[in-house]
Design an enzyme around this catalytic site. Sequence first.
Site, PDB file in Angstrom:
ATOM      1  N   SER A  56       1.644 -59.902   5.366  1.00  0.00           N
ATOM      2  CA  SER A  56       0.397 -59.193   5.640  1.00  0.00           C
ATOM      3  C   SER A  56       0.417 -58.659   7.073  1.00  0.00           C
ATOM      4  CB  SER A  56      -0.783 -60.134   5.366  1.00  0.00           C
ATOM      5  OG  SER A  56      -2.004 -59.438   5.277  1.00  0.00           O
ATOM      6  N   ASP A  58      -1.612 -57.101  -6.192  1.00  0.00           N
ATOM      7  CA  ASP A  58      -2.171 -57.323  -4.855  1.00  0.00           C
ATOM      8  C   ASP A  58      -3.439 -56.486  -4.680  1.00  0.00           C
ATOM      9  OD1 ASP A  58      -2.770 -57.515  -2.128  1.00  0.00           O
ATOM     10  OD2 ASP A  58      -0.669 -57.471  -1.526  1.00  0.00           O
ATOM     11  N   HIS A  68      -1.706 -61.007  -3.374  1.00  0.00           N
ATOM     12  CA  HIS A  68      -1.421 -60.916  -1.948  1.00  0.00           C
ATOM     13  C   HIS A  68      -0.669 -62.147  -1.446  1.00  0.00           C
ATOM     14  CE1 HIS A  68      -1.868 -58.867   1.817  1.00  0.00           C
ATOM     15  NE2 HIS A  68      -2.475 -59.894   2.393  1.00  0.00           N
TER      16      HIS A  68
END
Length: 272
Positions: A119, A224, A252
């Site tokens: 991320s 995601d 995610h």
Amino acid sequence: MLYTRWHRYTQHVQQHVFLTAGRQHINGVQLYYERTGIGKHAVLLIPGALGSTLTDFGPQLKSLNKEMFTIVGFDPRGYGRSRPPERDFPPNFFERDAKDAVDLMKALGFSRFSLLGWSDGGITGLVLAARNPELIHKMVVWGSNAYVSQQDLSIYHAISDVSKWSARMRKPMEDMYGAEVFPKIWKAWVDGISQFTHRPEGSICMELLPHICCPSLIIHGEKDPMVPSFHPQYLLKHIKGSRLHVNPEGKHNLHLRFATEFNKMVEDFLDE
């Protein structure tokens, strides 16, 4: 004599395989880190927004091959156990995190290493690899983007109010920051990531991608909800020689949900 030597060897291995933790003074702050493994191949884990080794990389610190790798996870400044200072989000916060990460690894004695970035940590990893090509052996990123689109902005604003999150999603962050502080830091992050929409094409680090020269693996969860699929495709196109793996059921946090599969993929890639 053979038993004595073997006993000393196993004691030495156990001493270094078990996780150790500490703090290192880096660029004016105390960065918390955890280290495990005895392998010659050093690997840095970079957590996501508001993330830490505790919240983001438990299965990796526990189960990545400790004879093959020396694994280092850290809490970026203002996150997790690297507080104080309180986290802020100036326009260069990804660059700042990348410099902190490099300087931490140098302070720990690593002149060359691979990195795993999730991320926001993946964005930091992109910056780090582009700015320090001589230091990075290989790179794995997932759930990451090089620019902020209007679609992304809508996603960020939709999740800005943490009171609408499920209790299960809030709990790790509330445990880390407290129920009163967490919403404030999260709101600051939403504002911080949104500021990139004022740059040309919403660029966070688009211009840096051609400077990445290490072997790079991009992983994407097809389900995601945070990162639309055009982002990993963009990274694949603009990072020379990179490859993309799509997990059809991944979201995610695919490295947590599918930890065994993820760890095996990463080990194979790093060991090639």
